[in-house]
Design an enzyme around this catalytic site. Structure first.
Site, PDB file in Angstrom:
ATOM      1  N   MET A  10       0.879  -1.162   0.000  1.00 20.90           N
ATOM      2  CA  MET A  10       0.000   0.000   0.000  1.00 20.90           C
ATOM      3  C   MET A  10       0.927   1.225   0.000  1.00 20.90           C
ATOM      4  SD  MET A  10      -3.071   0.972  -0.175  1.00 20.90           S
ATOM      5  CE  MET A  10      -4.301  -0.161   0.419  1.00 20.90           C
ATOM      6  N   LYS A  38       6.115  -2.972  -6.469  1.00 23.69           N
ATOM      7  CA  LYS A  38       6.593  -3.162  -7.843  1.00 23.69           C
ATOM      8  C   LYS A  38       5.971  -4.394  -8.503  1.00 23.69           C
ATOM      9  CE  LYS A  38      10.902  -0.794  -6.863  1.00 23.69           C
ATOM     10  NZ  LYS A  38      10.422   0.527  -7.266  1.00 23.69           N
ATOM     11  N   ASN A 181      17.320   0.577 -14.342  1.00 29.37           N
ATOM     12  CA  ASN A 181      17.469   1.956 -14.815  1.00 29.37           C
ATOM     13  C   ASN A 181      18.975   2.286 -14.775  1.00 29.37           C
ATOM     14  OD1 ASN A 181      18.113   2.649 -12.161  1.00 29.37           O
ATOM     15  ND2 ASN A 181      16.054   3.365 -11.686  1.00 29.37           N
ATOM     16  N   GLY A 238       8.416   2.995 -14.192  1.00 27.87           N
ATOM     17  CA  GLY A 238       9.274   1.847 -14.502  1.00 27.87           C
ATOM     18  C   GLY A 238       8.480   0.548 -14.472  1.00 27.87           C
ATOM     19  N   ASP A 239       7.544   0.460 -13.552  1.00 29.05           N
ATOM     20  CA  ASP A 239       6.730  -0.761 -13.461  1.00 29.05           C
ATOM     21  C   ASP A 239       5.831  -0.897 -14.687  1.00 29.05           C
ATOM     22  OD1 ASP A 239       7.848  -1.254 -10.993  1.00 29.05           O
ATOM     23  OD2 ASP A 239       6.309  -0.099  -9.939  1.00 29.05           O
TER      24      ASP A 239
HETATM   25  O1  RIB Z   1       7.943   1.376  -8.346  1.00 26.96           O
HETATM   26  C1  RIB Z   1       7.030   2.085  -7.560  1.00 26.96           C
HETATM   27  C2  RIB Z   1       6.672   1.273  -6.364  1.00 26.96           C
HETATM   28  O2  RIB Z   1       7.810   1.137  -5.550  1.00 26.96           O
HETATM   29  C3  RIB Z   1       5.625   1.902  -5.477  1.00 26.96           C
HETATM   30  O3  RIB Z   1       4.313   1.565  -5.832  1.00 26.96           O
HETATM   31  C4  RIB Z   1       6.019   1.445  -4.098  1.00 26.96           C
HETATM   32  O4  RIB Z   1       5.121   0.551  -3.510  1.00 26.96           O
HETATM   33  C5  RIB Z   1       7.402   0.818  -4.255  1.00 26.96           C
HETATM   34  O5  RIB Z   1       7.371  -0.534  -4.164  1.00 26.96           O
END
Ligand code: RIB
Length: 295
Positions: A10, A38, A181, A238-239
């Protein structure tokens, strides 16, 4: 099927005009809780694009845990591999946002209960995968074990080495794609990025933020330009890139096509607040690709 094995957090987000200095108290503008982590972010990103995605991870036995589980389900991520760790709190990320800058502290909580024995429990689910996607917000021992299991099952792995501490060079022989990165790349391979890219053709893909991403195709360095965007919140960009890259790979795109697609998805994600809020649909990504407005 894409299987994402990783963290579910969260995000506790404070928006502020200024980051406080050491020992200083400042007043913030806004406080929000939004789903993140992530692993979960990458699963949601790939699912929004239309991929079949299942998540393997752990939530705590608290209210956040139930909210996080519901959020995955709402985003059509299969949750059969998500377990509640009785007595643990859910992972959280404390995020300070100021302008386009962010500072994040993650407290792993239940994510660290994702142990190798949990991987054994879900081996039959993992066996259904065309691609396994991993990040590094879970124990390193588990990452090592997943790599071993995937090698046995002949399933390719995309590893996003974030955060990069704990990365073991031996992972390179077991991953199909590594997506650091620039900072993570330097931490893993040292300051000579070109040499690192040349040593891992079509395997190492370095993301360059709004500038796009790059890799070495065996003969030449390829820079895949990023798209013009108006960034509101870069958390989760990035995710989104990784989730979209996974989607492209599973759909059979060439590496160049998959990276360009992932750049376009990432450029859309930053236009809304929150890690998952701005994650685009496939149609939105295709429109951005058609626009060809490169940075
Ligand atoms: O990459 C972003 C994420 O990194 C966030 O949502 C946070 O939870 C961390 O894990």
């Amino acid at each position: 099927m894409i299987t994402v094995i990783g963290s579910i957090n969260m995000d506790l987000v404070v928006q502020t005009d200024d980051f406080p200095q050491q020992g200083e108290t400042t007043l913030g503008e806004l406080f929000t809780t939004v789903p993140g982590g992530k692993g979960a972010n990458q699963a949601v990103a790939a699912s929004r694009l239309g991929a079949n995605v299942q998540m393997v991870g752990n939530i705590g036995s608290d209210a956040f845990g139930q909210e996080l589980l519901k959020n995955l389900a709402v985003n059509e991520v299969e949750i059969g591999g998500v377990k509640e760790s009785v007595g643990s709190v859910s992972g959280i990320a404390n995020i300070l946002l100021s302008g386009q800058d962010n500072r994040i502290i993650v407290v792993p909580g239940a994510n660290y209960a994702l142990t190798p024995s949990r991987i054994d429990e879900v081996k039959s689910l993992i066996a259904l995968s065309k691609l396994v996607v991993l990040q590094m917000e879970i124990p390193v021992k588990t990452i090592e074990y997943v790599l071993q299991v995937c090698e046995e099952l002949a399933i390719p792995v995309l590893l996003n080495p974030a955060p990069a501490s704990g990365f073991d060079q031996q992972f390179m022989s077991k991953v199909a794609y590594l997506t650091p990165n620039e900072t993570e790349c330097a931490k893993i391979f040292g300051s000579n990025m070109e040499r690192a890219l040349e040593a891992h053709p079509n395997q190492l893909i370095v993301t360059l933020g709004s500038a796009g991403a790059r890799y070495f195709d065996g003969e030449k360095h390829v820079i895949v330009k990023g798209f013009k965007t108006k960034a509101i919140d870069t958390t989760g960009a990035g995710d989104t890139f990784n989730g979209a890259l996974a989607y492209g790979i599973v759909e059979g795109f060439t590496l160049h096509e998959a990276v360009e697609f992932a750049n376009a998805a990432g450029s859309l994600a930053v236009e809304k607040f929150g890690a998952q809020n701005g994650m685009p649909s496939c149609k939105e990504v295709q429109e951005r690709l058609r626009d060809k407005r490169f940075k």
